[in-house]
Write a protein that holds these residues in place. Structure first.
Motif, PDB file in Angstrom:
ATOM      1  N   ALA A 141     102.294 -59.058  33.026  1.00 51.38           N
ATOM      2  CA  ALA A 141     102.249 -59.311  34.453  1.00 51.38           C
ATOM      3  C   ALA A 141     103.353 -60.055  35.057  1.00 51.38           C
ATOM      4  N   GLY A 142     104.558 -60.352  34.436  1.00 48.50           N
ATOM      5  CA  GLY A 142     105.481 -60.808  34.994  1.00 48.50           C
ATOM      6  C   GLY A 142     105.343 -62.500  35.474  1.00 48.50           C
ATOM      7  N   THR A 143     104.281 -63.118  34.851  1.00 44.90           N
ATOM      8  CA  THR A 143     103.749 -64.394  35.236  1.00 44.90           C
ATOM      9  C   THR A 143     104.803 -65.358  34.695  1.00 44.90           C
ATOM     10  N   ARG A 144     105.322 -66.029  35.356  1.00 44.36           N
ATOM     11  CA  ARG A 144     106.250 -67.424  34.999  1.00 44.36           C
ATOM     12  C   ARG A 144     105.552 -68.525  34.840  1.00 44.36           C
ATOM     13  N   ARG A 145     106.225 -69.813  34.125  1.00 40.00           N
ATOM     14  CA  ARG A 145     105.587 -71.031  34.305  1.00 40.00           C
ATOM     15  C   ARG A 145     104.100 -71.201  33.550  1.00 40.00           C
ATOM     16  N   LEU A 146     104.048 -70.071  32.594  1.00 39.35           N
ATOM     17  CA  LEU A 146     102.780 -70.414  31.886  1.00 39.35           C
ATOM     18  C   LEU A 146     103.301 -70.396  30.303  1.00 39.35           C
ATOM     19  N   GLY A 147     102.861 -71.533  29.531  1.00 41.47           N
ATOM     20  CA  GLY A 147     103.529 -71.635  28.243  1.00 41.47           C
ATOM     21  C   GLY A 147     102.383 -71.850  27.348  1.00 41.47           C
ATOM     22  N   ALA A 148     102.895 -72.330  25.969  1.00 37.67           N
ATOM     23  CA  ALA A 148     101.998 -72.530  24.967  1.00 37.67           C
ATOM     24  C   ALA A 148     101.808 -74.070  24.727  1.00 37.67           C
ATOM     25  N   GLU A 149     100.862 -74.418  24.112  1.00 35.67           N
ATOM     26  CA  GLU A 149     100.579 -75.743  23.844  1.00 35.67           C
ATOM     27  C   GLU A 149     100.338 -76.232  22.316  1.00 35.67           C
ATOM     28  N   LEU A 150      99.782 -77.376  22.018  1.00 36.33           N
ATOM     29  CA  LEU A 150      99.794 -77.703  20.738  1.00 36.33           C
ATOM     30  C   LEU A 150      98.443 -76.746  20.063  1.00 36.33           C
ATOM     31  N   GLN A 151      97.620 -76.512  20.546  1.00 33.64           N
ATOM     32  CA  GLN A 151      96.567 -75.842  19.910  1.00 33.64           C
ATOM     33  C   GLN A 151      96.460 -74.180  20.822  1.00 33.64           C
ATOM     34  N   LEU A 152      95.879 -73.347  19.793  1.00 32.30           N
ATOM     35  CA  LEU A 152      95.810 -71.970  20.438  1.00 32.30           C
ATOM     36  C   LEU A 152      94.652 -71.972  21.428  1.00 32.30           C
ATOM     37  N   GLN A 153      93.672 -72.971  21.782  1.00 30.61           N
ATOM     38  CA  GLN A 153      92.799 -72.942  22.557  1.00 30.61           C
ATOM     39  C   GLN A 153      93.193 -73.234  23.996  1.00 30.61           C
ATOM     40  N   GLN A 154      94.479 -73.441  24.347  1.00 26.18           N
ATOM     41  CA  GLN A 154      95.078 -74.030  25.417  1.00 26.18           C
ATOM     42  C   GLN A 154      96.100 -73.197  25.974  1.00 26.18           C
ATOM     43  N   VAL A 155      96.554 -73.353  27.228  1.00 29.57           N
ATOM     44  CA  VAL A 155      97.819 -73.010  27.552  1.00 29.57           C
ATOM     45  C   VAL A 155      98.064 -73.995  28.723  1.00 29.57           C
ATOM     46  N   GLU A 156      99.491 -74.126  28.953  1.00 30.12           N
ATOM     47  CA  GLU A 156     100.063 -74.910  30.072  1.00 30.12           C
ATOM     48  C   GLU A 156     100.590 -74.374  31.088  1.00 30.12           C
ATOM     49  N   THR A 157     100.531 -74.782  32.421  1.00 31.07           N
ATOM     50  CA  THR A 157     101.460 -74.246  33.500  1.00 31.07           C
ATOM     51  C   THR A 157     102.141 -75.178  33.964  1.00 31.07           C
ATOM     52  N   ALA A 158     103.343 -74.969  34.630  1.00 35.21           N
ATOM     53  CA  ALA A 158     104.130 -76.020  35.332  1.00 35.21           C
ATOM     54  C   ALA A 158     104.585 -75.502  36.655  1.00 35.21           C
TER      55      ALA A 158
END
Length: 391
Positions: free
Chosen positions: A54-71
């Motif tokens: 979708a071309g979404t930036r500022r979304l990334g991985a985190e420690l566990q696969l049950q979560q994501v992070e935004t910045a």
């Protein structure tokens, strides 16, 4: 949890613009949950692939696969910040929907979960180093980056904001449930997070050199994997010219996240002014700061909190009032004083995220209903109030 949580994905703007306003950026860690039963889903890889398509930036991985992070990007106004936060929450949830999950701003999982570690080599090394602490860790925080001129100013700020940070824990408290039960804490994330070495409040450093010496000695113990695991409540970024404030839960209401960020920036500006004027940092013992943080984690805004000046117990509204008065000149400079007063009043009136989760249960709802309400709150786009209004 990343090596540089909340750091902007692009080169940050100068610390202060011609109008004197520092940039601020926010990272939010979001839980991925099943759309029907509310259980956490280890779908981060699929969600991130969908976001990429979708071309979404500022979304990334985190420690566990049950979560994501935004910045967010570094911004200067609360309107810009709210727009970024709402857009990123929406983008994360849209990507999650594409793969059959939803995004929820929950600082801990209300339902039982067995976390699934991401396969990033650093996270695997952390698992080997930290054992069960890493294996059981599934918490979602809200990390705020505020620009500083240099490391000397940054350490001067860290030394002077430490007494106020427990109030940000109380204000953001949004994790009363853990693995299917009420913990009796408003922010149980704070308790779970404190299991990691290198967390919590710090002593007064006095200089950037002293700060660096402490970090070097911590790393020399072999306990921490790398500088990214120096998880002070407030720390210098080693990649960007910012202070990172790491005490808050991810907030159910996006306005609470913006409030934490605006107050954090005002604390940084106030502390920088005090440092530049040569005013000494409060010499409050770290053990008392730990107690203040523990109490804030336990009660949120539902009971008395420790006053940052003298450790006496005062009503939560009085403690927050002291915080707003302390940073009022900085808020006036940024044009956000009226907005902050209104938002603090709203949280005191309507309750923190922890109180809102418990309200679902008090009115006959189930734990899955708590998750469903959090999904709706995460996807919500509240009206951005005028900064000059009182609410």
């Amino acid at each position: 949890m990343t090596a540089e949580a909340a750091a902007p994905a692009t080169a940050p703007a100068p610390p202060r613009a011609a109008d004197g306003i520092r940039t601020v950026g926010v990272e939010e860690e979001l839980l991925l949950v099943h759309p029907e039963d509310g259980s956490p889903v280890a779908a981060a890889r699929d969600v991130l692939r969908a976001a990429g398509r979708a071309g979404t930036r500022r979304l990334g991985a985190e420690l566990q696969l049950q979560q994501v992070e935004t910045a967010t990007a570094p911004v200067r106004s609360v309107e810009e910040l709210l727009a970024e936060l709402v857009a990123l929450r929406g983008a994360a949830d849209a990507a999650a929907r594409q793969v059959g999950t939803r995004a929820a701003a929950l600082a801990t999982s209300p339902l039982p979960v067995r976390p699934t570690l991401s396969t990033d080599p650093r996270y695997l090394a952390m698992r080997d180093r930290m054992g069960l602490t890493c294996a059981e860790q599934l918490t979602c925080g809200c990390h705020v980056h505020v620009a500083v001129t240099d490391d000397e100013e940054g350490v001067g700020v860290i030394d002077r904001i430490r007494t106020w940070l427990p109030l940000l824990i109380a204000l953001s408290a949004s994790s009363p449930l853990w693995n299917g039960r009420d913990t009796s804490f408003a922010s149980y994330r704070t308790q779970a997070w404190s299991r990691w070495p290198g967390t919590g409040p710090t002593e007064v450093f006095g200089s950037a050199a002293a700060y660096r010496t402490v970090v070097e000695r911590m790393l020399a113990t072999g306990t921490l994997l790398d500088p990214g695991m120096v998880y002070f409540d407030a720390r210098l970024s080693h990649r960007y010219p910012t202070i990172e404030i790491r005490v808050a839960d991810v907030c159910l209401d996006v306005r609470d996240a913006a409030l934490v960020a605006v107050l954090s920036r005002a604390l940084v500006q106030t502390a920088a002014d005090e440092w530049r004027a040569g005013l000494p940092a409060p010499a409050r013992p770290t053990v008392l700061l730990r107690l203040a943080s523990w109490r804030a984690s336990r009660v949120g805004l539902t009971d008395a909190l420790t006053h940052p000046d003298d450790d006496r117990l005062v009503p939560a509204a009085d403690a927050l009032g002291a915080l707003v008065r302390h940073v009022a000149p900085a808020l006036e400079e940024s044009g956000e004083l009226a907005w902050v007063r209104g938002q603090v009043g709203r949280v005191l009136r309507d309750g923190t995220g922890a109180e809102r989760q418990r309200a679902v249960l008090r009115t006959g709802g189930s734990v899955p209903d708590v998750v469903a309400a959090a999904v709706r709150a995460t996807a919500a786009d509240p009206r951005v109030p005028d900064r000059c209004e009182e609410h």
